[in-house]
Write an enzyme that holds these catalytic residues in place. Sequence first.
Site, PDB file in Angstrom:
ATOM      1  N   ARG A 229       0.845  -1.198   0.000  1.00 27.87           N
ATOM      2  CA  ARG A 229       0.000   0.000   0.000  1.00 27.87           C
ATOM      3  C   ARG A 229       0.879   1.246   0.000  1.00 27.87           C
ATOM      4  O   ARG A 229       1.921   1.280   0.653  1.00 27.87           O
ATOM      5  CB  ARG A 229      -0.886   0.027   1.247  1.00 27.87           C
ATOM      6  CG  ARG A 229      -2.136  -0.820   1.128  1.00 27.87           C
ATOM      7  CD  ARG A 229      -3.119  -0.249   0.116  1.00 27.87           C
ATOM      8  NE  ARG A 229      -4.325  -1.053   0.008  1.00 27.87           N
ATOM      9  CZ  ARG A 229      -4.519  -2.016  -0.897  1.00 27.87           C
ATOM     10  NH1 ARG A 229      -3.583  -2.310  -1.771  1.00 27.87           N
ATOM     11  NH2 ARG A 229      -5.656  -2.695  -0.931  1.00 27.87           N
ATOM     12  N   HIS A 277      -1.013   0.834  -9.697  1.00 24.97           N
ATOM     13  CA  HIS A 277      -1.722  -0.021  -8.739  1.00 24.97           C
ATOM     14  C   HIS A 277      -2.430  -1.181  -9.454  1.00 24.97           C
ATOM     15  O   HIS A 277      -3.645  -1.347  -9.350  1.00 24.97           O
ATOM     16  CB  HIS A 277      -2.738   0.789  -7.907  1.00 24.97           C
ATOM     17  CG  HIS A 277      -3.237   0.037  -6.701  1.00 24.97           C
ATOM     18  ND1 HIS A 277      -3.559   0.635  -5.514  1.00 24.97           N
ATOM     19  CD2 HIS A 277      -3.455  -1.287  -6.502  1.00 24.97           C
ATOM     20  CE1 HIS A 277      -3.974  -0.279  -4.645  1.00 24.97           C
ATOM     21  NE2 HIS A 277      -3.924  -1.464  -5.236  1.00 24.97           N
TER      22      HIS A 277
HETATM   23  P1  NDP Z   1      -2.115 -11.185   4.561  1.00 25.71           P
HETATM   24  O1  NDP Z   1      -3.001 -10.674   5.638  1.00 25.71           O
HETATM   25  O2  NDP Z   1      -2.218 -12.627   4.177  1.00 25.71           O
HETATM   26  O3  NDP Z   1      -0.580 -10.913   4.943  1.00 25.71           O
HETATM   27  C1  NDP Z   1      -0.172  -9.771   5.588  1.00 25.71           C
HETATM   28  C2  NDP Z   1       1.227 -10.025   6.131  1.00 25.71           C
HETATM   29  O4  NDP Z   1       1.706  -8.839   6.744  1.00 25.71           O
HETATM   30  C3  NDP Z   1       1.253 -11.110   7.216  1.00 25.71           C
HETATM   31  O5  NDP Z   1       2.398 -11.899   7.087  1.00 25.71           O
HETATM   32  C4  NDP Z   1       1.323 -10.294   8.499  1.00 25.71           C
HETATM   33  O6  NDP Z   1       1.954 -10.968   9.599  1.00 25.71           O
HETATM   34  C5  NDP Z   1       2.176  -9.146   8.040  1.00 25.71           C
HETATM   35  N1  NDP Z   1       1.990  -7.976   8.908  1.00 25.71           N
HETATM   36  C6  NDP Z   1       0.880  -7.232   9.092  1.00 25.71           C
HETATM   37  N2  NDP Z   1       1.110  -6.261   9.996  1.00 25.71           N
HETATM   38  C7  NDP Z   1       2.403  -6.397  10.379  1.00 25.71           C
HETATM   39  C8  NDP Z   1       3.237  -5.719  11.311  1.00 25.71           C
HETATM   40  N3  NDP Z   1       2.791  -4.678  12.028  1.00 25.71           N
HETATM   41  N4  NDP Z   1       4.505  -6.163  11.466  1.00 25.71           N
HETATM   42  C9  NDP Z   1       4.963  -7.219  10.764  1.00 25.71           C
HETATM   43  N5  NDP Z   1       4.232  -7.915   9.861  1.00 25.71           N
HETATM   44  C10 NDP Z   1       2.962  -7.504   9.683  1.00 25.71           C
HETATM   45  O7  NDP Z   1      -2.355 -10.257   3.303  1.00 25.71           O
HETATM   46  P2  NDP Z   1      -2.076 -10.579   1.763  1.00 25.71           P
HETATM   47  O8  NDP Z   1      -0.741 -11.221   1.651  1.00 25.71           O
HETATM   48  O9  NDP Z   1      -3.236 -11.263   1.166  1.00 25.71           O
HETATM   49  O10 NDP Z   1      -2.045  -9.094   1.161  1.00 25.71           O
HETATM   50  C11 NDP Z   1      -1.089  -8.155   1.598  1.00 25.71           C
HETATM   51  C12 NDP Z   1      -1.420  -6.765   1.093  1.00 25.71           C
HETATM   52  O11 NDP Z   1      -1.098  -6.660  -0.280  1.00 25.71           O
HETATM   53  C13 NDP Z   1      -2.882  -6.348   1.142  1.00 25.71           C
HETATM   54  O12 NDP Z   1      -3.264  -5.948   2.447  1.00 25.71           O
HETATM   55  C14 NDP Z   1      -2.928  -5.198   0.172  1.00 25.71           C
HETATM   56  O13 NDP Z   1      -2.640  -3.988   0.840  1.00 25.71           O
HETATM   57  C15 NDP Z   1      -1.793  -5.519  -0.800  1.00 25.71           C
HETATM   58  N6  NDP Z   1      -2.301  -5.840  -2.137  1.00 25.71           N
HETATM   59  C16 NDP Z   1      -1.906  -5.053  -3.189  1.00 25.71           C
HETATM   60  C17 NDP Z   1      -2.334  -5.335  -4.463  1.00 25.71           C
HETATM   61  C18 NDP Z   1      -1.857  -4.540  -5.619  1.00 25.71           C
HETATM   62  O14 NDP Z   1      -2.372  -4.725  -6.732  1.00 25.71           O
HETATM   63  N7  NDP Z   1      -0.888  -3.670  -5.448  1.00 25.71           N
HETATM   64  C19 NDP Z   1      -3.234  -6.466  -4.735  1.00 25.71           C
HETATM   65  C20 NDP Z   1      -3.563  -7.238  -3.570  1.00 25.71           C
HETATM   66  C21 NDP Z   1      -3.113  -6.912  -2.329  1.00 25.71           C
HETATM   67  P3  NDP Z   1       1.323 -12.338  10.199  1.00 25.71           P
HETATM   68  O15 NDP Z   1       1.486 -13.371   9.110  1.00 25.71           O
HETATM   69  O16 NDP Z   1       2.182 -12.636  11.364  1.00 25.71           O
HETATM   70  O17 NDP Z   1      -0.104 -12.040  10.511  1.00 25.71           O
HETATM   71  C1  OXD Z   2      -6.187  -5.386  -3.351  1.00 23.27           C
HETATM   72  C2  OXD Z   2      -5.692  -4.425  -4.346  1.00 23.27           C
HETATM   73  O1  OXD Z   2      -6.122  -5.090  -2.148  1.00 23.27           O
HETATM   74  O2  OXD Z   2      -5.935  -4.647  -5.561  1.00 23.27           O
HETATM   75  O3  OXD Z   2      -6.650  -6.466  -3.745  1.00 23.27           O
HETATM   76  O4  OXD Z   2      -5.038  -3.458  -3.984  1.00 23.27           O
END
Ligand code: NDP
Ligand code: OXD
Length: 314
Positions: A229, A277
């Site tokens: 993000r 994005h």
């Molecule tokens: P998940 O919830 O599966 O993974 C999030 C990861 O971040 C987890 O490993 C989590 O730790 C870690 N995390 C969260 N907060 C912290 C913190 N404070 N400190 C350390 N680690 C942290 O999400 P996804 O993998 O499915 O997606 C990740 C992000 O990708 C989405 O939230 C979105 O913002 C972004 N995204 C962007 C897209 C794009 O087109 N650019 C498309 C899709 C998603 P833990 O495993 O320990 O919970």
């Molecule tokens: C998502 C994105 O969160 O596209 O899936 O950013």
Amino acid sequence: MAIFFHAENWPVDIWLQALRKLSPGLDIRLWPDLAGRDDIEYALLWRPRREMLLNLPNLKVIFSLGAGVDHLLGLDTLPPHVPVARITEPDLTSRMSEYIVLHVLGHHRRLREYEALAARHEWRELGQPAAREVRVGILGLGVLGLDAAKKLKMMGFQVAGWSRRAKDVEGIESFAGMDNLDAFLARTDILVCLLPLTPETAGILDYDLFSRLARDGAGKGPVLINAGRGGCQVERDILRALEDETLFAATLDVFETEPLPQASPLWAHERVSITPHNAAPSAPEAICSRILEQIRRFEAGKALEDLVDIRQGY
Ligand code: NDP
Ligand code: OXD
């Protein structure tokens, strides 16, 4: 039973077509014509406006049309008693891994430098470390981070991930929590961010963090790839780090303000790659099929999957 569908700035017709193909006869309501609001039991949303969540007395579940939920959790009108589910789904995961592998390889194989040489008709080889000499570090080892990590590992890179809780994944080094962030950064040449936007991760990609990345890598200097993000990054710090070579290059798919303003110096920076994005665009049929499956599960009394922990913020 009716569903409320809203996807801000997305081509709604394609989404409605997908929903109708998958579930003919589905009663779909669109803003602002929600007529008979009492019938609405499910909301499928991307970046709704705050007023859209008001006066839906029989709402049972809110589904994010993407993996991220910051667009929902930031709304003060989010009904506290209604569960929120997000998207985890193989099509979206594969698309994200394609993007991460593409850009890690692009930096590793010095694609921009070769393109610049080719533009000058210059036939010259640049030095090339092996993938096994390059350390990739993924901030956020969740659904997306883990899949990308495994694919990069398969290509031979040294891969580590950072998350809140430690992970036990063969071949991938796991670092957890703030206490281990320094050690993770100190072994990272190419930093990939796949973190959700939460109060803890907002602005985490700043100059101080970049200055803790490894300086002894096989490449020309630390690289940042952010497809998580834009709120996780401080853009003026990225520019400062690029200027003094704390960072060698960056690939950015997400921005503090989207679309990226015309006036942003990031556009013209010779060591910055920009995408709009779309690292992992939500594909209507795949996403709708997953949500309809969730609704069927819920209606059959089964537990919802991919529920968001509102307190944690993701
Ligand atoms: P998940 O919830 O599966 O993974 C999030 C990861 O971040 C987890 O490993 C989590 O730790 C870690 N995390 C969260 N907060 C912290 C913190 N404070 N400190 C350390 N680690 C942290 O999400 P996804 O993998 O499915 O997606 C990740 C992000 O990708 C989405 O939230 C979105 O913002 C972004 N995204 C962007 C897209 C794009 O087109 N650019 C498309 C899709 C998603 P833990 O495993 O320990 O919970
Ligand atoms: C998502 C994105 O969160 O596209 O899936 O950013």
